[in-house]
Design a protein around this motif. Sequence first.
Motif, PDB file in Angstrom:
ATOM      1  N   ARG A  60      38.833  24.778  44.168  1.00 57.77           N
ATOM      2  CA  ARG A  60      37.640  24.050  44.621  1.00 57.77           C
ATOM      3  C   ARG A  60      38.049  22.870  45.506  1.00 57.77           C
ATOM      4  NH1 ARG A  60      35.672  27.992  43.070  1.00 57.77           N
ATOM      5  NH2 ARG A  60      33.958  28.368  41.616  1.00 57.77           N
ATOM      6  N   VAL A 109      32.455  45.071  47.885  1.00 58.40           N
ATOM      7  CA  VAL A 109      32.292  45.549  46.516  1.00 58.40           C
ATOM      8  C   VAL A 109      32.725  47.002  46.386  1.00 58.40           C
ATOM      9  CG1 VAL A 109      30.658  45.806  44.628  1.00 58.40           C
ATOM     10  CG2 VAL A 109      30.409  43.938  46.242  1.00 58.40           C
ATOM     11  N   THR A 110      32.445  47.778  47.428  1.00 62.31           N
ATOM     12  CA  THR A 110      32.801  49.197  47.350  1.00 62.31           C
ATOM     13  C   THR A 110      34.306  49.376  47.375  1.00 62.31           C
ATOM     14  OG1 THR A 110      31.621  49.065  49.437  1.00 62.31           O
ATOM     15  CG2 THR A 110      31.137  50.942  48.042  1.00 62.31           C
ATOM     16  N   ASN A 129      36.565  20.225  36.972  1.00 60.50           N
ATOM     17  CA  ASN A 129      36.875  21.134  35.870  1.00 60.50           C
ATOM     18  C   ASN A 129      37.451  22.477  36.295  1.00 60.50           C
ATOM     19  OD1 ASN A 129      35.913  19.669  33.447  1.00 60.50           O
ATOM     20  ND2 ASN A 129      34.010  19.660  34.621  1.00 60.50           N
ATOM     21  N   ARG A 130      37.631  22.666  37.606  1.00 58.18           N
ATOM     22  CA  ARG A 130      38.150  23.972  38.046  1.00 58.18           C
ATOM     23  C   ARG A 130      39.392  23.787  38.901  1.00 58.18           C
ATOM     24  NH1 ARG A 130      33.990  28.782  38.055  1.00 58.18           N
ATOM     25  NH2 ARG A 130      32.554  27.894  36.557  1.00 58.18           N
ATOM     26  N   TRP A 173      44.422  45.563  26.266  1.00 61.74           N
ATOM     27  CA  TRP A 173      43.325  44.889  25.582  1.00 61.74           C
ATOM     28  C   TRP A 173      43.756  44.499  24.174  1.00 61.74           C
ATOM     29  CZ3 TRP A 173      41.122  46.875  21.060  1.00 61.74           C
ATOM     30  CH2 TRP A 173      41.422  48.217  20.766  1.00 61.74           C
ATOM     31  N   ASP A 194      36.265  36.805  20.622  1.00 63.77           N
ATOM     32  CA  ASP A 194      36.452  36.948  22.064  1.00 63.77           C
ATOM     33  C   ASP A 194      37.551  37.971  22.246  1.00 63.77           C
ATOM     34  OD1 ASP A 194      35.970  36.537  24.712  1.00 63.77           O
ATOM     35  OD2 ASP A 194      37.303  34.823  24.890  1.00 63.77           O
ATOM     36  N   ASN A 195      37.190  39.126  22.723  1.00 63.79           N
ATOM     37  CA  ASN A 195      38.163  40.198  22.847  1.00 63.79           C
ATOM     38  C   ASN A 195      38.686  40.243  24.268  1.00 63.79           C
ATOM     39  OD1 ASN A 195      37.685  40.924  20.141  1.00 63.79           O
ATOM     40  ND2 ASN A 195      35.814  41.956  20.806  1.00 63.79           N
TER      41      ASN A 195
END
Lengths: 700, 327
Positions: B69, B296-297, B75-76, B129, B119-120
């Motif tokens: 940022r 996105v594609t 905060n980022r 995972w 929170d997985n």
Amino acid sequence: MPDFLLEIGLEEVPARMLPAAQAELLKRTLALLEREHLLADGSTATSYSTPRRLAVLVRDVREQQEDITEETTGPALKIAFKDGQPTPAAEAFARKAGVSVEALKTISTPKGDYLAATSVKKGRTASEVIAAELPKEIAAIYWAKSMYWRPGKPERFVRPVLWIACLLGDEVVPLTFAGKIASRVTYGHRVLSSGDPFEITSPSTYLTQLQAEYVLADVEARRHKIRKALDRITKATRVVPGLRWREDEALVDTVTHMTEWPAVLLGNFEPAYLALPEEVLVTVMRDHQKYFAVEDAQGKLAPHFLAVLNIALDDVNEPIIKQGNERVLRARFNDARFFWEFDQRTPLAARVKLLENVTFQKDLGSYAKKAERVRALATSLTTIATLRGATLNALAIDEAATLAKTDLTTELVKEFTELQGIIGGLYAASQGLSATVADAIYDQYLPASASDAIPRLPEGAILGLADRIDTIAGMFALGMEPTGSKDPFALRRAANAIVKILAESELPLTLSDVLNAVSPKPDVSAKLQAFFTERIDFYLREGRDQAYDVVKAAMAAGTDDLRDLVARAEAVTAVRGSEDFLAVSAAFKRMKNILDQARAKSEPIPATVDTALLSDAAEQALASTAALIAEDVEALSAKREYSAALTQIASSRPVVDEFFTKVMVMSPDPAIRANRLALLSRTVEDFSRIADFSEIVTAG
Amino acid sequence: MAGKKSLTFQELLFTLQRFWAEHGCVLQQPYDLEVGAGTMSPDTFLRVLGPKPINIAYAQPSRRPADGRYGENPNRLFRHTQLQVILKPPPERVQELYLESLVAIGIDLRQHDIKFEEDNWEWPVGGAWGVGWQVMLDGQEITQFTYFQQCGGMDLDPISGEITYGLERIAQFLQDLDSIYDIVWSRDPVTGAELTYGDVRLHEEQQFSAYSFDYADIYSLWKHLDLYEEECTKLLAVFWKYADAYRLEVENKTVESLEKDMWKQLRFFPTLGAYELALKCSHTFNLLDARGAISVTERVGVMARIRNLIVGVAKIYAEQGRLTAAA
């Protein structure tokens, strides 16, 4: 009789999974005790849970199973003894039965004499049975997501098992699960208790002993404590009179399952943040921080929040914890404000083009394509509804359909996906679009569940119908319809929403209007029809509380006009208690059976009744009464006064009863027989336009 | 919690490292390549594979180009620091051990509200995972706690416990600050003069945000991606050729010396090199993403390419371990 206690100590179990697991453990424990004849008459059971434990307490468990005497038949006598001496067959049988050869006896059967043994199966102690069987029940508990933790992966469970306490009366039941041997030892609150293990004296002292170590194991007690504290602390703030916390059943549930010793803390945020949309603020508080929102007497959001903690508050820690939570919320609100302002630099209209880059579904194209399809569908539905007299703002519908999905490109929706649609509506309003457009976008995902309302405006309802039927028809055309429990695109939910909107909005649209709008291929059309029939059935039963048979009866008379269907079903429910109605229903079943059998025998059934052939007074009465009633019913149905119409039909009972008493339908004379069948057929047809009464279950 | 008494940023790191060293962890240095999270360091991603136990801890600067940022958001960060602890297999009551580490950095548990919220964790690109929690301290997420279940698409046995501390968040919390940039990084033992996080790192945030969002050359980045991918793919193919040859020799019991040769080939095969190429691809992808260069594609397709590399490396790492251990 002793009480039984099982406690499974776990690392924090996800809140969402606790209630079902607690209920299942109780159910499985009771079923086991019942199956093993260990449950005393009148014994009672309770279950408890916290994030760190699941527990079951059963009062009055038998300590010992009763012995069971069994008689078993062995080999034939002539095989069992040779020359008066027992053969190996006799010895083997005796061994198996657990008795000596001398104790065997002879029984006579039609097939000859056989050896028999009476053996006594010793009842086991409850402790033995539980230690052997209960671990299997624990292992079988369903978890939405489970894990391995021990090397060699001997078992899966929701989280690692830390300890097991298992007592029958004062004695430990030595069961083993997940490598833990049960003892009488448990642990208190992670921080508030000393942290040292302690012994449970007996099942009946379990709750109080835990409470002394800062654990409220009773879920309802915790829920009550939280609600009380929320009330008390909100009232205690004297900043603004009339403040109250915003009721949120689901959140109360979540925090109840996240705490062992709950306390509530009131925090504040700067009133300047109230300039952000309330929906955003509440989502941040509820979904991200699990805080309750606070509102004033008018229901307007107040600059406070309530956090439910898992610690006891005192003068020292309260300001520290408060300050920490306030700082976190401030950072979150800051982010939201940044996104809100950033997104506004690109108005929704300018985002239509961006939708070309957002894939809706690989084979169905981008959201830009979807928006075009939805516009066309919305336009055609609007035209039909307008022709039928509805007043709709067609321009607003088209604009809303064009912009509906543009909020998917905003940062705020990327951050708070659960607010899609709502955010679009808020941006539309703040960018000066008409209230109709903004509200239609805002409400497009309503109803999301059975308890949700439908869109506020008919324009929103049209958008909701068009969007969903496009998705459903598109997926069905690709062969991606839901199967069994698999419904990855939530098509059932989408169809439920269509059904609810058609049944509850004022739009003069029917299911076939919606289905025809997407002009499906014949095979897809049949699948869609069947799929929707299922959803309508579901809606009437679950959403309208209609009995199974009423639903069948009403649906048999038509499933296209859903508002009409609901009215018919409700009318049937309203009159089904009356004796006359039930009697008429039973008579209808009889008429249908007679007609079915006649058709099976290829008996001719003329379309009209020949009054000249009606010879018996009873059949003349039925013919004339039925004709009169049919007229009334038609007039009442036109006004949707179905209860009155059904009462009319029920009033035919004496005539119908008399008919069946006096008249034999299957007369030997073919002409009379055919005419009587025609009369029944006509009556059934006339009276079945509201519901097929033969579906009504008449008790007895 | 007056600022003066709380740990500085560097003391926080020392304290946590000392704590875990005292509890049997090997202390490793940060991995010297761009990664998006401590999990991606081979000390986690590869070491959790296979049967060999390990306890290891390291600080890992983690780059997330899209999160930059320009140093303007309190905060980022483009780059934050994780303290990563891997316990393979996790000891009993590992949560209690973790809570002790919080006490060690000056958190009095009775003065705070601590919750382990479900929170997985999931990293689809790594075929990895696990289940676990985010640890919430007075409403702030300070740690991610995960029991790894799968990695590189493979079931793990033993599984590993992973504790990831967000050091900036914790320091901000300890020092009670609204902005990361105000965190006291160090305090001069003689003069007491303080250096803040902003003094040490603000210029990095500014320049790397500018690079990721405005300067990084899209054409070159695509080129880099292709080149790294190509080399990594080649290496993967070579490995499987060696592995097949080795297996064939073992089966046919050919001359012992030849077998030894092939064994050595396998033993020295640069799986770690292949992994670095895959990591390069991952970081390049993140830069392209921050530059808004991936539609996105395209996104799904590129992610699948990187997944093939990372999962492919995990597979050969496991196979290499199996084959060379068997000899």
